[in-house]
Design a protein around this motif. Structure first.
Motif, short mmCIF file in Angstrom:
data_model
loop_
_atom_site.label_atom_id
_atom_site.label_comp_id
_atom_site.label_asym_id
_atom_site.label_seq_id
_atom_site.Cartn_x
_atom_site.Cartn_y
_atom_site.Cartn_z
N VAL A 208 44.16 44.05 48.77
CA VAL A 208 44.22 45.14 47.73
C VAL A 208 44.50 44.51 46.36
O VAL A 208 45.40 43.85 46.13
CB VAL A 208 45.33 46.19 47.91
N GLU A 209 43.40 44.42 45.46
CA GLU A 209 43.38 43.95 44.25
C GLU A 209 44.10 44.77 43.02
O GLU A 209 43.96 45.97 43.08
CB GLU A 209 42.20 43.61 43.64
N SER A 210 44.81 44.01 42.16
CA SER A 210 45.26 44.82 40.99
C SER A 210 45.33 44.12 39.60
O SER A 210 45.16 42.50 39.86
CB SER A 210 46.62 45.35 41.41
N GLY A 211 45.51 44.53 38.60
CA GLY A 211 45.71 43.72 37.30
C GLY A 211 44.53 43.81 36.55
O GLY A 211 44.56 43.16 35.51
N LEU B 81 45.27 38.83 37.72
CA LEU B 81 44.90 39.46 38.93
C LEU B 81 45.84 39.13 40.15
O LEU B 81 46.16 37.95 40.22
CB LEU B 81 43.54 39.36 39.30
N SER B 82 46.09 40.12 41.01
CA SER B 82 46.87 39.89 41.97
C SER B 82 45.84 40.48 43.24
O SER B 82 45.41 41.70 42.91
CB SER B 82 48.21 40.64 41.92
N CYS B 83 46.06 39.86 44.52
CA CYS B 83 45.59 40.43 45.52
C CYS B 83 46.50 40.41 46.75
O CYS B 83 46.96 39.21 47.18
CB CYS B 83 44.27 39.52 45.95
N THR C 243 50.43 37.23 48.66
CA THR C 243 49.45 37.41 47.55
C THR C 243 48.97 36.30 47.14
O THR C 243 49.74 35.24 46.85
CB THR C 243 50.46 38.20 46.77
N ALA D 187 38.12 44.38 41.23
CA ALA D 187 38.95 44.96 40.19
C ALA D 187 37.99 44.63 38.90
O ALA D 187 37.68 43.48 38.86
CB ALA D 187 40.26 44.20 40.20
#
Length: 114
Positions: A5-8, A20-22, A77, A108
């Motif tokens: 799950v990516e975010s940022g 970015l985070s995963c 992560t 993302a």
């Protein structure tokens, strides 16, 4: 079930920064080679940065000195710190986990524009 799950992602001006985070679940993170890829409109997906389970790091030439990949095995992560962003960095960024199989995140969007 393996999940990445990516975010940022987001919109940033040229010269700005994003991280970015995963977050990875369902596999033993310490045994996994991780990487970030990106795909710009009309172009093939390309490797941006990779960090193996042993800590070996590689970068695509255009991001060397600007992007940094890191991983926190305690948090399962992987991160991509992106500095001095340029318009040509605009793309959908994907994280990838490689064990005996390859797993991808959902992507993302990163848009660099003034």
């Amino acid at each position: 079930q393996v999940q990445l799950v990516e975010s940022g992602g987001g919109l940033v001006q040229p010269g700005g920064s994003l991280r970015l985070s995963c977050a990875v679940s369902g596999i033993t993170f310490g045994l996994v080679d991780m990487a970030w890829y990106r795909q710009a409109p009309g172009k093939q997906r390309e490797l941006v940065a990779a960090k193996t389970r042993d800590g070996i790091t590689t970068y695509e030439d255009s991001v060397k000195g600007r992007f940094t990949i890191s991983r926190d095995n305690a948090k399962n992560t992987v991160y991509l710190q992106m500095d001095s962003l340029k318009s040509e960095d605009t793309a959908v960024y994907y994280c990838r986990a490689n064990t005996l199989r390859v797993y991808w995140g959902q992507g993302a969007q990163v848009t660099v524009s003034s």
